[in-house]
Motif scaffolding. Sequence first.
Motif, PDB file in Angstrom:
ATOM      1  N   GLU A 252       0.814  -1.219   0.000  1.00  0.00           N
ATOM      2  CA  GLU A 252       0.000   0.000   0.000  1.00  0.00           C
ATOM      3  C   GLU A 252       0.853   1.278   0.000  1.00  0.00           C
ATOM      4  O   GLU A 252       0.537   2.233  -0.707  1.00  0.00           O
ATOM      5  N   THR A 253       1.943   1.319   0.791  1.00  0.00           N
ATOM      6  CA  THR A 253       2.725   2.564   0.832  1.00  0.00           C
ATOM      7  C   THR A 253       3.346   2.871  -0.532  1.00  0.00           C
ATOM      8  O   THR A 253       3.502   4.040  -0.886  1.00  0.00           O
ATOM      9  N   ASP A 254       3.687   1.829  -1.301  1.00  0.00           N
ATOM     10  CA  ASP A 254       4.209   2.070  -2.658  1.00  0.00           C
ATOM     11  C   ASP A 254       3.119   2.625  -3.566  1.00  0.00           C
ATOM     12  O   ASP A 254       3.358   3.538  -4.355  1.00  0.00           O
ATOM     13  N   PHE A 255       1.922   2.050  -3.446  1.00  0.00           N
ATOM     14  CA  PHE A 255       0.823   2.524  -4.287  1.00  0.00           C
ATOM     15  C   PHE A 255       0.495   3.984  -3.940  1.00  0.00           C
ATOM     16  O   PHE A 255       0.205   4.796  -4.829  1.00  0.00           O
ATOM     17  N   ALA A 256       0.574   4.311  -2.662  1.00  0.00           N
ATOM     18  CA  ALA A 256       0.279   5.688  -2.242  1.00  0.00           C
ATOM     19  C   ALA A 256       1.351   6.659  -2.762  1.00  0.00           C
ATOM     20  O   ALA A 256       1.039   7.762  -3.226  1.00  0.00           O
ATOM     21  N   TYR A 257       2.615   6.247  -2.683  1.00  0.00           N
ATOM     22  CA  TYR A 257       3.693   7.097  -3.220  1.00  0.00           C
ATOM     23  C   TYR A 257       3.512   7.249  -4.734  1.00  0.00           C
ATOM     24  O   TYR A 257       3.661   8.341  -5.286  1.00  0.00           O
ATOM     25  N   ALA A 258       3.160   6.143  -5.395  1.00  0.00           N
ATOM     26  CA  ALA A 258       2.947   6.176  -6.846  1.00  0.00           C
ATOM     27  C   ALA A 258       1.831   7.157  -7.208  1.00  0.00           C
ATOM     28  O   ALA A 258       1.902   7.841  -8.239  1.00  0.00           O
ATOM     29  N   GLU A 259       0.822   7.254  -6.362  1.00  0.00           N
ATOM     30  CA  GLU A 259      -0.265   8.211  -6.635  1.00  0.00           C
ATOM     31  C   GLU A 259       0.248   9.643  -6.598  1.00  0.00           C
ATOM     32  O   GLU A 259      -0.175  10.489  -7.386  1.00  0.00           O
ATOM     33  N   GLN A 260       1.191   9.918  -5.673  1.00  0.00           N
ATOM     34  CA  GLN A 260       1.784  11.264  -5.629  1.00  0.00           C
ATOM     35  C   GLN A 260       2.560  11.552  -6.908  1.00  0.00           C
ATOM     36  O   GLN A 260       2.559  12.667  -7.411  1.00  0.00           O
ATOM     37  N   VAL A 261       3.257  10.538  -7.396  1.00  0.00           N
ATOM     38  CA  VAL A 261       4.047  10.712  -8.627  1.00  0.00           C
ATOM     39  C   VAL A 261       3.118  10.842  -9.832  1.00  0.00           C
ATOM     40  O   VAL A 261       3.339  11.677 -10.718  1.00  0.00           O
ATOM     41  N   ALA A 262       2.055  10.042  -9.845  1.00  0.00           N
ATOM     42  CA  ALA A 262       1.078  10.119 -10.943  1.00  0.00           C
ATOM     43  C   ALA A 262       0.434  11.506 -10.993  1.00  0.00           C
ATOM     44  O   ALA A 262       0.166  12.037 -12.072  1.00  0.00           O
ATOM     45  N   ALA A 263       0.243  12.098  -9.813  1.00  0.00           N
ATOM     46  CA  ALA A 263      -0.373  13.430  -9.749  1.00  0.00           C
ATOM     47  C   ALA A 263       0.533  14.508 -10.357  1.00  0.00           C
ATOM     48  O   ALA A 263       0.066  15.588 -10.718  1.00  0.00           O
ATOM     49  N   LEU A 264       1.819  14.201 -10.488  1.00  0.00           N
ATOM     50  CA  LEU A 264       2.761  15.130 -11.132  1.00  0.00           C
ATOM     51  C   LEU A 264       2.674  15.036 -12.659  1.00  0.00           C
ATOM     52  O   LEU A 264       3.316  15.815 -13.364  1.00  0.00           O
ATOM     53  N   GLY A 265       1.925  14.046 -13.153  1.00  0.00           N
ATOM     54  CA  GLY A 265       1.748  13.935 -14.608  1.00  0.00           C
ATOM     55  C   GLY A 265       2.470  12.762 -15.239  1.00  0.00           C
ATOM     56  O   GLY A 265       2.801  12.797 -16.426  1.00  0.00           O
ATOM     57  N   TYR A 266       2.690  11.723 -14.455  1.00  0.00           N
ATOM     58  CA  TYR A 266       3.402  10.553 -14.977  1.00  0.00           C
ATOM     59  C   TYR A 266       2.518   9.311 -14.915  1.00  0.00           C
ATOM     60  O   TYR A 266       1.597   9.226 -14.099  1.00  0.00           O
ATOM     61  N   ALA A 267       2.837   8.343 -15.796  1.00  0.00           N
ATOM     62  CA  ALA A 267       2.207   7.028 -15.738  1.00  0.00           C
ATOM     63  C   ALA A 267       3.150   6.120 -14.963  1.00  0.00           C
ATOM     64  O   ALA A 267       4.275   5.884 -15.393  1.00  0.00           O
ATOM     65  N   VAL A 268       2.717   5.639 -13.825  1.00  0.00           N
ATOM     66  CA  VAL A 268       3.605   4.915 -12.915  1.00  0.00           C
ATOM     67  C   VAL A 268       3.288   3.423 -12.944  1.00  0.00           C
ATOM     68  O   VAL A 268       2.122   3.030 -13.035  1.00  0.00           O
TER      69      VAL A 268
END
Lengths: 239, 239
Positions: free
Chosen positions: A45-61
Amino acid sequence: MTIQRRIIVHEGPGGLFESMAVSDDAAAGMRPGVLLFPNVLGTKETDFAYAEQVAALGYAVLVADVFGQGKRAKRSDADFGRYMDVLNGDRALLRERVNAAHDVLKGIDEADGARTAALGFCFGGKCVLDLARSGADISGGVSFHGVYDAPPFANAAIRAKLLICHGWDDPIAPPKATAALAEELTEAGCDWQIHAYGRTGHAFTDKSANMVDRGMFYSADADRRSFRAMTDFLNELFG
Amino acid sequence: MTIQRRIIVHEGPGGLFESMAVSDDAAAGMRPGVLLFPNVLGTKETDFAYAEQVAALGYAVLVADVFGQGKRAKRSDADFGRYMDVLNGDRALLRERVNAAHDVLKGIDEADGARTAALGFCFGGKCVLDLARSGADISGGVSFHGVYDAPPFANAAIRAKLLICHGWDDPIAPPKATAALAEELTEAGCDWQIHAYGRTGHAFTDKSANMVDRGMFYSADADRRSFRAMTDFLNELFG
């Protein structure tokens, strides 16, 4: 913005893997793709949550599974390093797995396969470095409290730019190991940076880490600063 | 935005000094103050130009003279280090001078004396460190390709947060000197970061530096990245 998660089961070297694609479904078109390699425990879950922060910057994670479907560990397991140990003992297999994960990222509809980068935490930092060491065509890689020992075989020329976010008091990577990494990357001819944070140990992005006596503990300052540095770095690559 | 320069002649330890205040005259009210300590040559146009970039971020900058009015060197001088050498040989005097410059900054109308930071290049990086080592009440300091040797006397507790922007191949600060600085700052209990740039030498912000064989050369990447890191750092202090 509607950040969505999507489980992706894919074949890879040695079996089936279960990764997680994370991106903004409200955004149109292809965008740079970012691999996220988890720590010793595998995807969670913590990886998925971090990935959501990165996705919010405009990336496909893509949160990449390199252990295999169903192979996940918990800190409370006596042998929580068992899946990582297999790959530490077979760096050629690790190299195959991180490259397979990169191929999966490239195949995601919303990811521009010509513009990719990789992030990783702890053992995942080693995954980033080994992907770069394999000569993969990622534009850049970011290691957070990674593990720096080089594989026991010769590497390709490193094409990726690298950002190493490092806790100076990390017992897994003492100053000698950090200097050795600097030397290795310099000899490999790549564009690298090491951001060392003082009074900071291993696992500084991990809110669940609180083993101060073992040099592994969360740092809000280092977590925030390394996220900012990663954001600047991705902007430099793709902005 | 109308960035203005204003010469400030002030008394200090050992005589008269000529510094330069740089700030946006179109902005209203007090803003955080930033000292800028020049390299071995003393204050000059490239410092004023850099100060204008910092002033454009919303700060009141003072390019600080620590050598004395009229004491400026040129790279073409056989003894271009003559003014710096005096202060390297008398670190107590250097400590007085950097603190005197800090007092001048605090006295500038547009500067909020309770919110200050210091930047410095090469010898100016040493000025930043010695100001911090003196226990000065700056919120933060940024050293660009600085010089790290500690003074030959005990220092106060360091209250400032520090960002050290460092070229890994800097012959003036080899890995041992950098590790020694990390150790010193850790023992001093301060909040520090070292950003090391690979394949980068001394003087990486200095467009006039092109002595590759002596390890001193401009790097557009390191110049841009260190400016970005400095901007993030000042935002963290004052944002």
